[in-house]
Design a protein around this motif. Structure first.
Motif, mmCIF file in Angstrom:
data_model
loop_
_atom_site.group_PDB
_atom_site.id
_atom_site.type_symbol
_atom_site.label_atom_id
_atom_site.label_comp_id
_atom_site.label_asym_id
_atom_site.label_seq_id
_atom_site.Cartn_x
_atom_site.Cartn_y
_atom_site.Cartn_z
ATOM 1 N N CYS A 43 20.919 18.471 32.418
ATOM 2 C CA CYS A 43 19.562 18.392 32.970
ATOM 3 C C CYS A 43 18.541 19.011 32.016
ATOM 4 N N ILE A 44 18.905 20.099 31.371
ATOM 5 C CA ILE A 44 18.006 20.736 30.401
ATOM 6 C C ILE A 44 17.804 19.835 29.190
ATOM 7 N N PHE A 45 18.868 19.192 28.730
ATOM 8 C CA PHE A 45 18.768 18.264 27.603
ATOM 9 C C PHE A 45 17.861 17.085 27.975
ATOM 10 N N PHE A 46 18.060 16.528 29.174
ATOM 11 C CA PHE A 46 17.212 15.431 29.635
ATOM 12 C C PHE A 46 15.756 15.904 29.764
ATOM 13 N N PRO A 75 0.865 17.033 32.575
ATOM 14 C CA PRO A 75 1.785 15.903 32.379
ATOM 15 C C PRO A 75 3.258 16.257 32.595
ATOM 16 N N THR A 76 3.589 17.527 32.646
ATOM 17 C CA THR A 76 5.004 17.905 32.706
ATOM 18 C C THR A 76 5.445 18.524 34.021
ATOM 19 N N LEU A 77 4.520 18.888 34.894
ATOM 20 C CA LEU A 77 4.905 19.583 36.116
ATOM 21 C C LEU A 77 5.682 18.685 37.085
ATOM 22 N N LEU A 78 5.241 17.456 37.285
ATOM 23 C CA LEU A 78 5.960 16.551 38.181
ATOM 24 C C LEU A 78 7.372 16.237 37.668
ATOM 25 N N PRO A 79 7.554 15.915 36.374
ATOM 26 C CA PRO A 79 8.928 15.726 35.898
ATOM 27 C C PRO A 79 9.785 16.979 36.059
ATOM 28 N N PHE A 80 9.196 18.158 35.849
ATOM 29 C CA PHE A 80 9.933 19.407 36.042
ATOM 30 C C PHE A 80 10.405 19.546 37.488
ATOM 31 N N ILE A 81 9.530 19.272 38.427
ATOM 32 C CA ILE A 81 9.895 19.386 39.843
ATOM 33 C C ILE A 81 10.979 18.379 40.193
ATOM 34 N N LEU A 82 10.854 17.145 39.716
ATOM 35 C CA LEU A 82 11.872 16.129 39.999
ATOM 36 C C LEU A 82 13.225 16.497 39.391
ATOM 37 N N ILE A 83 13.222 17.007 38.173
ATOM 38 C CA ILE A 83 14.471 17.422 37.527
ATOM 39 C C ILE A 83 15.090 18.588 38.301
ATOM 40 N N VAL A 123 17.491 29.458 50.485
ATOM 41 C CA VAL A 123 16.397 29.899 49.616
ATOM 42 C C VAL A 123 16.966 30.623 48.396
ATOM 43 N N ILE A 124 17.948 31.492 48.611
ATOM 44 C CA ILE A 124 18.588 32.192 47.494
ATOM 45 C C ILE A 124 19.279 31.197 46.578
ATOM 46 N N PHE A 125 19.972 30.224 47.161
ATOM 47 C CA PHE A 125 20.633 29.195 46.360
ATOM 48 C C PHE A 125 19.623 28.440 45.504
ATOM 49 N N LEU A 126 18.500 28.046 46.091
ATOM 50 C CA LEU A 126 17.490 27.303 45.336
ATOM 51 C C LEU A 126 16.892 28.147 44.217
ATOM 52 N N LEU A 127 16.651 29.420 44.494
ATOM 53 C CA LEU A 127 16.119 30.293 43.437
ATOM 54 C C LEU A 127 17.120 30.444 42.290
ATOM 55 N N ILE A 128 18.393 30.602 42.638
ATOM 56 C CA ILE A 128 19.422 30.734 41.603
ATOM 57 C C ILE A 128 19.556 29.441 40.810
ATOM 58 N N SER A 129 19.525 28.310 41.492
ATOM 59 C CA SER A 129 19.747 27.045 40.795
ATOM 60 C C SER A 129 18.549 26.611 39.951
ATOM 61 N N VAL A 130 17.356 26.996 40.336
ATOM 62 C CA VAL A 130 16.166 26.568 39.604
ATOM 63 C C VAL A 130 15.825 27.519 38.444
ATOM 64 N N ALA A 131 16.331 28.725 38.455
ATOM 65 C CA ALA A 131 15.965 29.720 37.436
ATOM 66 C C ALA A 131 16.220 29.252 35.997
ATOM 67 N N PRO A 132 17.399 28.691 35.653
ATOM 68 C CA PRO A 132 17.570 28.232 34.266
ATOM 69 C C PRO A 132 16.613 27.102 33.889
ATOM 70 N N MET A 133 16.339 26.223 34.850
ATOM 71 C CA MET A 133 15.417 25.119 34.579
ATOM 72 C C MET A 133 13.998 25.656 34.356
#
Length: 152
Positions: A43-46, A75-83, A123-133
């Motif tokens: 996902c980071i590469f994409f 231009p990049t916020l919507l793609p970031f949210i979708l990713i 909420v904790i899961f989402l924070l943990i999963s989104v942090a690297p992105m």
């Protein structure tokens, strides 16, 4: 480039293993953490490709096109949210398939009837999963900001 992707995979593998073990009673299995790390690096590469395409005019010639932060975010916020949404869904599927104990710990809602509310575990899961992105997104935008505002 392959070394960077492998580095992100290893770093996010360690991050997910430590973060999920610290945040939840039932920790994540090593296999699930490894698959989550690999998915995160993909996902980071994409995301890198998407951000590079959207921010190309600022990076093409350093300092030629000055940029403000809103010029870089719009231009990049919507793609970031979708990713991030796709990434979180994939991680949740991996945890469901490979880490049953942790999967039981992460519930979306708690309570019954009218007292139903969003659980703190999701909420904790989402924070943990989104942090690297979010870290990668911030690094991409900051690098472009510095590159676009160089003195020529």
């Amino acid at each position: 480039m392959l070394a960077i992707v492998i580095g992100w995979a290893f770093a996010t593998f360690l991050y997910f293993k430590v973060a999920f073990d610290a945040a939840f009673y039932d920790g994540i299995t090593i296999v699930a953490a490894l698959i989550c790390g690999i998915l995160s690096s993909v996902c980071i590469f994409f995301g890198s490709g998407v951000y590079a395409h959207k921010l190309l005019r600022f990076n093409w010639t350093p300092g030629a096109v000055p940029a403000r932060v809103p010029d870089l975010l719009s231009p990049t916020l919507l793609p970031f949210i979708l990713i991030c949404i796709v990434h979180s869904l994939l991680l949740r599927l991996v945890i469901f398939g490979f880490s049953k104990g942790l999967s039981r710990d992460i519930s979306v809602f708690e309570g019954y009837g009218r007292n139903k509310q969003v659980s703190e575990e999701i909420v904790i899961f989402l924070l943990i999963s989104v942090a690297p992105m979010a870290l990668h997104y911030a690094m991409s935008v900051w690098g472009t900001y510095r590159n676009a505002n160089k003195e020529v």
